[in-house]
Design a protein around this motif. Structure first.
Motif, mmCIF file in Angstrom:
data_model
loop_
_atom_site.group_PDB
_atom_site.id
_atom_site.type_symbol
_atom_site.label_atom_id
_atom_site.label_comp_id
_atom_site.label_asym_id
_atom_site.label_seq_id
_atom_site.Cartn_x
_atom_site.Cartn_y
_atom_site.Cartn_z
ATOM 1 N N ASN A 100 -7.211 -0.038 -0.034
ATOM 2 C CA ASN A 100 -5.849 -0.536 0.154
ATOM 3 C C ASN A 100 -5.451 -1.531 -0.931
ATOM 4 O O ASN A 100 -4.302 -1.531 -1.381
ATOM 5 C CB ASN A 100 -5.688 -1.140 1.550
ATOM 6 C CG ASN A 100 -5.655 -0.059 2.607
ATOM 7 O OD1 ASN A 100 -5.202 1.054 2.361
ATOM 8 N ND2 ASN A 100 -6.138 -0.376 3.787
ATOM 9 N N LEU A 101 -6.379 -2.342 -1.364
ATOM 10 C CA LEU A 101 -6.110 -3.267 -2.454
ATOM 11 C C LEU A 101 -5.787 -2.495 -3.736
ATOM 12 O O LEU A 101 -4.845 -2.842 -4.463
ATOM 13 C CB LEU A 101 -7.300 -4.202 -2.660
ATOM 14 C CG LEU A 101 -7.100 -5.419 -3.531
ATOM 15 C CD1 LEU A 101 -5.947 -6.280 -3.048
ATOM 16 C CD2 LEU A 101 -8.371 -6.242 -3.574
ATOM 17 N N VAL A 140 0.846 -1.198 0.000
ATOM 18 C CA VAL A 140 0.000 0.000 0.000
ATOM 19 C C VAL A 140 0.884 1.252 0.000
ATOM 20 O O VAL A 140 0.502 2.293 -0.515
ATOM 21 C CB VAL A 140 -0.945 -0.003 1.235
ATOM 22 C CG1 VAL A 140 -1.632 1.332 1.439
ATOM 23 C CG2 VAL A 140 -1.970 -1.127 1.102
ATOM 24 N N TYR A 141 2.090 1.117 0.523
ATOM 25 C CA TYR A 141 3.044 2.228 0.608
ATOM 26 C C TYR A 141 4.200 2.059 -0.383
ATOM 27 O O TYR A 141 5.192 2.785 -0.305
ATOM 28 C CB TYR A 141 3.586 2.339 2.040
ATOM 29 C CG TYR A 141 2.471 2.417 3.051
ATOM 30 C CD1 TYR A 141 1.672 3.548 3.140
ATOM 31 C CD2 TYR A 141 2.188 1.344 3.888
ATOM 32 C CE1 TYR A 141 0.618 3.610 4.043
ATOM 33 C CE2 TYR A 141 1.139 1.400 4.801
ATOM 34 C CZ TYR A 141 0.363 2.535 4.863
ATOM 35 O OH TYR A 141 -0.686 2.595 5.750
ATOM 36 N N GLY A 142 4.080 1.103 -1.290
ATOM 37 C CA GLY A 142 5.115 0.870 -2.292
ATOM 38 C C GLY A 142 6.349 0.185 -1.739
ATOM 39 O O GLY A 142 7.414 0.261 -2.341
ATOM 40 N N ILE A 143 6.220 -0.484 -0.599
ATOM 41 C CA ILE A 143 7.373 -1.089 0.072
ATOM 42 C C ILE A 143 7.252 -2.614 0.077
ATOM 43 O O ILE A 143 6.410 -3.167 0.786
ATOM 44 C CB ILE A 143 7.506 -0.573 1.523
ATOM 45 C CG1 ILE A 143 7.589 0.956 1.544
ATOM 46 C CG2 ILE A 143 8.721 -1.196 2.197
ATOM 47 C CD1 ILE A 143 7.490 1.564 2.937
ATOM 48 N N PHE A 183 -4.733 -3.213 6.911
ATOM 49 C CA PHE A 183 -5.168 -3.339 5.524
ATOM 50 C C PHE A 183 -6.690 -3.461 5.450
ATOM 51 O O PHE A 183 -7.331 -2.881 4.579
ATOM 52 C CB PHE A 183 -4.501 -4.569 4.909
ATOM 53 C CG PHE A 183 -4.723 -4.746 3.444
ATOM 54 C CD1 PHE A 183 -3.876 -4.155 2.525
ATOM 55 C CD2 PHE A 183 -5.762 -5.541 2.968
ATOM 56 C CE1 PHE A 183 -4.059 -4.343 1.161
ATOM 57 C CE2 PHE A 183 -5.953 -5.736 1.610
ATOM 58 C CZ PHE A 183 -5.099 -5.131 0.705
ATOM 59 N N LEU A 184 -7.271 -4.216 6.379
ATOM 60 C CA LEU A 184 -8.709 -4.498 6.339
ATOM 61 C C LEU A 184 -9.580 -3.320 6.750
ATOM 62 O O LEU A 184 -10.785 -3.337 6.498
ATOM 63 C CB LEU A 184 -9.022 -5.714 7.214
ATOM 64 C CG LEU A 184 -8.383 -7.018 6.740
ATOM 65 C CD1 LEU A 184 -8.694 -8.149 7.709
ATOM 66 C CD2 LEU A 184 -8.820 -7.364 5.325
ATOM 67 N N ILE A 185 -8.978 -2.299 7.344
ATOM 68 C CA ILE A 185 -9.763 -1.108 7.700
ATOM 69 C C ILE A 185 -10.472 -0.572 6.465
ATOM 70 O O ILE A 185 -11.630 -0.172 6.527
ATOM 71 C CB ILE A 185 -8.877 -0.013 8.342
ATOM 72 C CG1 ILE A 185 -8.435 -0.462 9.733
ATOM 73 C CG2 ILE A 185 -9.611 1.324 8.415
ATOM 74 C CD1 ILE A 185 -7.411 0.463 10.372
ATOM 75 N N LYS A 204 -1.676 -0.771 -7.556
ATOM 76 C CA LYS A 204 -1.033 0.333 -8.272
ATOM 77 C C LYS A 204 0.478 0.307 -8.052
ATOM 78 O O LYS A 204 1.246 0.337 -9.020
ATOM 79 C CB LYS A 204 -1.606 1.667 -7.814
ATOM 80 C CG LYS A 204 -0.910 2.881 -8.409
ATOM 81 C CD LYS A 204 -1.353 4.159 -7.719
ATOM 82 C CE LYS A 204 -0.690 5.412 -8.178
ATOM 83 N NZ LYS A 204 0.628 5.376 -8.686
ATOM 84 N N TYR A 205 0.916 0.254 -6.801
ATOM 85 C CA TYR A 205 2.353 0.287 -6.525
ATOM 86 C C TYR A 205 3.058 -0.975 -7.021
ATOM 87 O O TYR A 205 4.179 -0.899 -7.527
ATOM 88 C CB TYR A 205 2.638 0.549 -5.045
ATOM 89 C CG TYR A 205 2.357 1.979 -4.684
ATOM 90 C CD1 TYR A 205 3.126 3.002 -5.204
ATOM 91 C CD2 TYR A 205 1.302 2.318 -3.851
ATOM 92 C CE1 TYR A 205 2.852 4.332 -4.906
ATOM 93 C CE2 TYR A 205 1.024 3.637 -3.544
ATOM 94 C CZ TYR A 205 1.794 4.647 -4.077
ATOM 95 O OH TYR A 205 1.516 5.952 -3.783
ATOM 96 N N TRP A 206 2.408 -2.124 -6.890
ATOM 97 C CA TRP A 206 3.020 -3.351 -7.391
ATOM 98 C C TRP A 206 3.236 -3.249 -8.908
ATOM 99 O O TRP A 206 4.325 -3.500 -9.408
ATOM 100 C CB TRP A 206 2.168 -4.575 -7.047
ATOM 101 C CG TRP A 206 2.734 -5.841 -7.623
ATOM 102 C CD1 TRP A 206 2.277 -6.520 -8.726
ATOM 103 C CD2 TRP A 206 3.868 -6.577 -7.152
ATOM 104 N NE1 TRP A 206 3.056 -7.619 -8.958
ATOM 105 C CE2 TRP A 206 4.050 -7.680 -8.007
ATOM 106 C CE3 TRP A 206 4.749 -6.404 -6.091
ATOM 107 C CZ2 TRP A 206 5.065 -8.610 -7.834
ATOM 108 C CZ3 TRP A 206 5.771 -7.331 -5.909
ATOM 109 C CH2 TRP A 206 5.918 -8.414 -6.781
ATOM 110 N N ASN A 207 2.196 -2.855 -9.624
ATOM 111 C CA ASN A 207 2.286 -2.814 -11.087
ATOM 112 C C ASN A 207 3.138 -1.662 -11.612
ATOM 113 O O ASN A 207 3.840 -1.817 -12.606
ATOM 114 C CB ASN A 207 0.892 -2.769 -11.706
ATOM 115 C CG ASN A 207 0.182 -4.092 -11.546
ATOM 116 O OD1 ASN A 207 0.749 -5.149 -11.756
ATOM 117 N ND2 ASN A 207 -1.069 -4.037 -11.133
#
Length: 184
Positions: A132-133, A94-97, A125-127, A138-141
């Protein structure tokens, strides 16, 4: 220094499925999720540690399974069983880490296994799972997939995303969400 090099190599194999949450095992191979069986999440709905006698290599990363049957299922369709984000903590993404991820902290979402760096990270994450997904995807791709995990981690620890939350900030949000009845 050699241990650091081995870790960097394990997390950044030559295949297209990288970076991955792998560590060097006693044989020096890149062992995914410290040996947790990625098929068990799907077939048993729980985590299980794999055994060294049931191993497969996919894209330069070694996977362990608790049985020959799980190994056969993986070998027949590895893409079906690969954890999201190379097995790194989905909340970290979620933070690109690309960081962390424990085989015993996970959630199945739409048939895909998402690994977390512990229960607190999963709860954070579940909040807001949907938002968050979307951020993690986005950061993964856009940044992480195919990159070097150490470079990406270093970059995002210095140049943080605008919505970055520290561990203590995230813990406070989780506690508040529990008080508000948004989390169990």
């Amino acid at each position: 220094a050699l241990a650091g090099c081995a870790g960097m190599s394990a997390q950044n194999p030559s295949g297209s499925y990288r970076p991955v949450n792998a560590t060097p095992d006693a044989q020096g191979t890149a062992l995914m999720l410290k040996g947790f069986d990625v098929v068990a999440y799907h077939t048993e709905g729980k985590e299980a540690v794999g055994l060294p006698e049931f191993r497969s290599v996919f894209e330069g990363t070694t996977f362990q399974f608790k049985s020959a049957q799980h190994k056969a299922l993986f070998d027949a369709s590895p893409q079906k069983y690969l954890p999201a984000y190379g097995g790194y903590c989905a909340n970290g993404l979620v933070y690109g880490i690309p960081w962390g991820g424990d085989g015993d902290a996970w959630k199945m979402i739409d048939g895909k296994v998402y690994i977390f760096g512990g229960a607190g990270s999963r709860d954070g994450f579940l909040i807001d799972e949907k938002a968050n997904l979307a951020l993690a995807e986005k950061y993964w791709n856009d940044e992480v997939k195919g990159s070097n995990s150490f470079w990406q981690r270093s970059k995002r620890m210095v140049f943080r995303v605008p919505h970055y939350k520290s561990g203590s900030e995230l813990a406070a949000l989780v506690e508040q969400a529990r008080k508000d009845g948004k989390l169990k």
